[in-house]
Design an enzyme around this catalytic site. Structure first.
Site, PDB file in Angstrom:
ATOM      1  N   THR A 173      44.171 -21.545  -5.979  1.00  0.00           N
ATOM      2  CA  THR A 173      42.984 -20.641  -6.569  1.00  0.00           C
ATOM      3  C   THR A 173      42.191 -19.978  -5.638  1.00  0.00           C
ATOM      4  O   THR A 173      42.198 -20.384  -4.348  1.00  0.00           O
ATOM      5  CB  THR A 173      42.409 -21.802  -7.247  1.00  0.00           C
ATOM      6  OG1 THR A 173      42.854 -22.126  -8.463  1.00  0.00           O
ATOM      7  CG2 THR A 173      40.909 -21.306  -7.618  1.00  0.00           C
ATOM      8  N   ARG A 201      44.116 -25.622 -22.052  1.00  0.00           N
ATOM      9  CA  ARG A 201      43.214 -26.168 -20.979  1.00  0.00           C
ATOM     10  C   ARG A 201      42.493 -25.459 -20.306  1.00  0.00           C
ATOM     11  O   ARG A 201      43.239 -24.330 -19.783  1.00  0.00           O
ATOM     12  CB  ARG A 201      44.011 -27.166 -20.288  1.00  0.00           C
ATOM     13  CG  ARG A 201      43.355 -27.936 -18.990  1.00  0.00           C
ATOM     14  CD  ARG A 201      43.210 -27.068 -17.739  1.00  0.00           C
ATOM     15  NE  ARG A 201      42.685 -27.857 -16.656  1.00  0.00           N
ATOM     16  CZ  ARG A 201      42.363 -27.363 -15.362  1.00  0.00           C
ATOM     17  NH1 ARG A 201      42.656 -26.116 -15.169  1.00  0.00           N
ATOM     18  NH2 ARG A 201      42.015 -28.152 -14.463  1.00  0.00           N
ATOM     19  N   THR A 224      37.329 -25.024  -5.901  1.00  0.00           N
ATOM     20  CA  THR A 224      38.675 -25.016  -5.974  1.00  0.00           C
ATOM     21  C   THR A 224      39.168 -26.481  -5.960  1.00  0.00           C
ATOM     22  O   THR A 224      38.825 -27.526  -4.909  1.00  0.00           O
ATOM     23  CB  THR A 224      39.253 -24.236  -5.004  1.00  0.00           C
ATOM     24  OG1 THR A 224      40.780 -24.610  -5.134  1.00  0.00           O
ATOM     25  CG2 THR A 224      39.142 -24.450  -3.502  1.00  0.00           C
TER      26      THR A 224
HETATM   27  N1  ASP Z   1      40.173 -25.543  -9.989  1.00  0.00           N
HETATM   28  C1  ASP Z   1      41.279 -24.964 -10.760  1.00  0.00           C
HETATM   29  C2  ASP Z   1      41.426 -25.704 -12.096  1.00  0.00           C
HETATM   30  O1  ASP Z   1      41.189 -26.708 -12.315  1.00  0.00           O
HETATM   31  C3  ASP Z   1      42.615 -25.240  -9.848  1.00  0.00           C
HETATM   32  C4  ASP Z   1      42.381 -24.976  -8.511  1.00  0.00           C
HETATM   33  O2  ASP Z   1      41.434 -25.014  -7.872  1.00  0.00           O
HETATM   34  O3  ASP Z   1      43.506 -24.913  -7.702  1.00  0.00           O
HETATM   35  O4  ASP Z   1      41.819 -24.871 -12.913  1.00  0.00           O
END
Ligand code: ASP
Length: 304
Positions: A173, A201, A224
């Site tokens: 991300t 989701r 993230t």
């Molecule tokens: N925070 C992001 C989510 O839960 C995923 C990530 O940061 O890799 O959608």
């Protein structure tokens, strides 16, 4: 400051891959510096930096987004302006190359903060954004990653701490935060979410106060990790509150935020933070987080 995701990243074993990540982060940081040197705002810088990261298939955002349980891309993104707390966000969008730009349109061209799914896509059409075909997103790595997650009956982070045997999952991300020379703060976060997630989701990335926050009086934050943990702890706003109420600087508030995230929800992930004085800080509970920063106009620094 920018990040390219948190997790184990044990898969980034060979030097070439590590260099590829760090080069990308460095290039994006220099692009942000250039924008603000030429008089651009923090908001313009974070939008441009986030869009560049979305265009790089090594990250879990834009063209490199992970796949949901149906093998589809559903992306979330948000952008926030610390001058007036204005924000724009989109969730569960597909077929656009740069969700952060759509989030920016929500901020500037609509009277709302968040649009989702088909409504957000119609708004993208209204704003004249091009739709990209499905194959723009499908990399062989992503298809294989979903296959592995299904086999393990798991919903997982792009680079999951517990998934150390998966060698090919090396994406993350993305987020960008900035303070411009006028003292304005801004933040942007964009993601494909987590692998094998349920259809519909929505994670923390587009949620103001969870995955993204900016307030000129305190700080800019991008997070993230497992979105559910960040939503429950409202981590970005919590870090901002530590500054506002306890007069903490970036480092102190980041440490306090990570302690809170761990103690309250055993949160898995990381944050990048710039305070109102331009101090940069980062904190994480996972093994690693790809990130970089330019502090007070100095040299670009990049780290795992
Ligand atoms: N925070 C992001 C989510 O839960 C995923 C990530 O940061 O890799 O959608």
């Amino acid at each position: 400051m920018v990040h390219g995701g948190a997790g184990a990243l044990d898969n980034v074993k060979d030097n070439r891959t590590a260099v590829r990540y760090l080069d990308s982060i460095r290039r994006v940081l220099e692009h942000g510096r250039e924008i603000m040197t030429l008089g651009g705002s923090a908001l313009q810088a974070v939008e441009a930096c986030a869009a560049l990261l979305e265009d790089d298939p090594v990250f879990n955002a834009g063209c490199g987004s992970v796949l949901n349980e149906n093998g589809k891309v559903e992306m979330d993104a948000a952008i926030m302006d610390g001058r007036d707390l204005s924000a724009g966000a989109v969730a569960a969008v597909d077929n656009i190359a740069n969700p952060v730009q759509l989030a920016r349109f929500v901020l500037t061209e609509s009277e709302h903060v968040m649009l989702i799914s088909e409504g957000a896509m119609r708004f993208a059409d209204h704003c004249g954004m091009d739709r990209v075909p499905e194959h723009y997103f499908y990399t062989p790595d992503r298809v294989e990653q979903l296959k592995q997650a299904r086999l393990k009956h798991k919903i997982m982070l792009d680079h999951d701490d517990t998934d150390v045997d998966s060698e090919d999952q090396k994406y993350g991300t993305i987020g960008a935060i900035a303070r411009d020379p006028f003292g304005n703060l801004a933040a942007a976060t964009s993601t494909g979410g987590i692998v094998n997630k349920r259809m519909g989701r929505v994670g923390d990335s587009p949620i103001v106060g969870a995955g993204v926050y900016a307030d000129n009086e305190t700080c800019a934050v991008s997070a993230t990790g497992y979105g559910e943990d960040f939503m429950r702890s409202v981590i970005a706003k919590t870090i901002s509150d530590f500054m506002f109420m306890k007069n903490m600087n970036a480092k102190e508030a980041t440490e306090a935020g990570i302690e809170y995230l761990t103690r309250k929800v055993s949160g898995r992930g990381g944050v990048i933070v710039i305070d109102k004085d331009g101090n940069c800080s980062s904190g994480l509970t996972t093994k690693k987080m790809i990130h970089g920063w330019i502090e007070h106009g100095g040299e670009a620094m990049v780290r795992f």
